[in-house]
Design a protein around this motif. Structure first.
Motif, short mmCIF file in Angstrom:
data_model
loop_
_atom_site.label_atom_id
_atom_site.label_comp_id
_atom_site.label_asym_id
_atom_site.label_seq_id
_atom_site.Cartn_x
_atom_site.Cartn_y
_atom_site.Cartn_z
N HIS A 80 0.82 -1.22 0.00
CA HIS A 80 0.00 0.00 0.00
C HIS A 80 0.85 1.26 0.00
CE1 HIS A 80 0.80 1.26 4.17
NE2 HIS A 80 0.90 -0.05 4.43
N TYR A 81 2.08 1.15 0.50
CA TYR A 81 2.88 2.36 0.64
C TYR A 81 3.33 2.93 -0.70
CZ TYR A 81 6.78 -0.96 0.24
OH TYR A 81 7.64 -1.95 -0.18
N ILE A 83 1.35 3.94 -2.82
CA ILE A 83 0.45 5.09 -3.00
C ILE A 83 1.00 6.30 -2.25
CG2 ILE A 83 -1.90 5.94 -2.65
CD1 ILE A 83 -2.88 3.09 -2.89
N LEU A 84 1.62 6.07 -1.10
CA LEU A 84 2.24 7.17 -0.36
C LEU A 84 3.44 7.72 -1.12
CD1 LEU A 84 2.05 5.81 3.29
CD2 LEU A 84 0.42 7.25 2.05
N TRP A 174 -5.55 5.27 -0.95
CA TRP A 174 -4.77 4.67 0.13
C TRP A 174 -5.69 4.12 1.22
CZ3 TRP A 174 -3.89 6.12 5.34
CH2 TRP A 174 -2.86 5.42 5.97
N ARG A 177 -7.22 1.01 0.10
CA ARG A 177 -6.23 -0.08 0.05
C ARG A 177 -5.98 -0.66 1.44
NH1 ARG A 177 -4.03 -3.91 -0.96
NH2 ARG A 177 -2.37 -4.43 -2.41
#
Length: 240
Positions: A80-81, A83-84, A174, A177
């Motif tokens: 997921h990170y 997206i960060l 995010w 997710r």
């Protein structure tokens, strides 16, 4: 080549003839219409060039964001990170575009000054000019060009117009997710990044978006209204 050097050696910028170059060019007796037309056309060209640079930055930000979202949702195993990482990349493009917007506003403000005080007055002389000192202000700006708006205002302008919706979309992606598409863990554990706990990651994301909202919507006096300024506007200054 020698002839060119001789010509340069004879040029004296303090001489009476050299100091009077251009004097009276825009007086009525000199038929200023053609000179103004060329001046205005040149300013429009520069403004258009900088506007295209803004569009290119936005296009890159949208392209990278779309690529990251496509990759992030292509498989449930994607971290997921990523997206960060997209949030950080789009924020970087925001800062770049804000810097370009400050350059764009230099030419835009000159165009607006000519439109308000030359062409509008030519179309309707009964209304007069908007600024009686416009010729002096434009002359000073040609002698010493300065930025008309600060970095914070430029960032806020691009944030409200373009980047806040993009960053909000990344935030929703995010949240989807980590809260919905991670069945093997529940939030906030699903938001963990390596050894960093999910609660800490969520707090950092919340703090970042709270800062964005504060910068974007706090009350301020806007300077990007077309006026020329004689002093350079500093970074993140307090508005009057």
């Amino acid at each position: 080549m020698a002839r060119h050097d001789d010509t340069d050696s004879e040029f004296d910028p303090t001489g009476e003839r050299e100091r009077s170059v251009g004097e009276g060019l825009f007086d009525e007796t000199m038929s200023p219409g053609s000179a103004f037309a060329h001046l205005y056309r040149g300013e429009i060209h520069r403004m258009k060039f900088w506007r295209e640079r803004l569009d290119r930055t936005t296009n890159w930000a949208v392209t990278i964001m779309a690529a990251i979202l496509t990759w992030a949702f292509s498989s449930p195993d994607r971290p997921h990170y990523i997206i960060l990482v997209g949030v950080a990349a789009v924020t970087m493009f925001l800062v770049i575009e804000a810097r370009r917007y400050r350059g764009y506003d230099i030419w835009r403000s000159r165009v607006r000054l000519l439109q308000e005080n030359v062409f509008a007055n030519a179309l309707d002389p009964s209304s007069g000019v908007e600024d009686r000192q416009w010729r002096r202000e434009l002359s000073e700006d040609y002698r010493r060009p300065v930025a008309k708006i600060g970095r914070e205002e430029a960032i806020v302008h691009r944030l409200r117009r373009i980047y806040l919706p993009l960053l909000s979309l990344l935030l929703l992606a995010w949240l989807l997710r980590v809260a919905v598409l991670t069945p093997d863990a529940e939030w906030p554990a699903s938001a963990a990044v390596g050894a960093i706990s999910g609660l800490l990651v969520t707090a950092a994301v919340a703090l970042f978006y709270a800062l964005l909202a504060f910068v974007a919507f706090r009350p301020r006096q806007w300077h990007a209204m077309g006026e020329l300024r004689r002093q350079d506007v500093g970074a993140w200054e307090d508005e009057d």
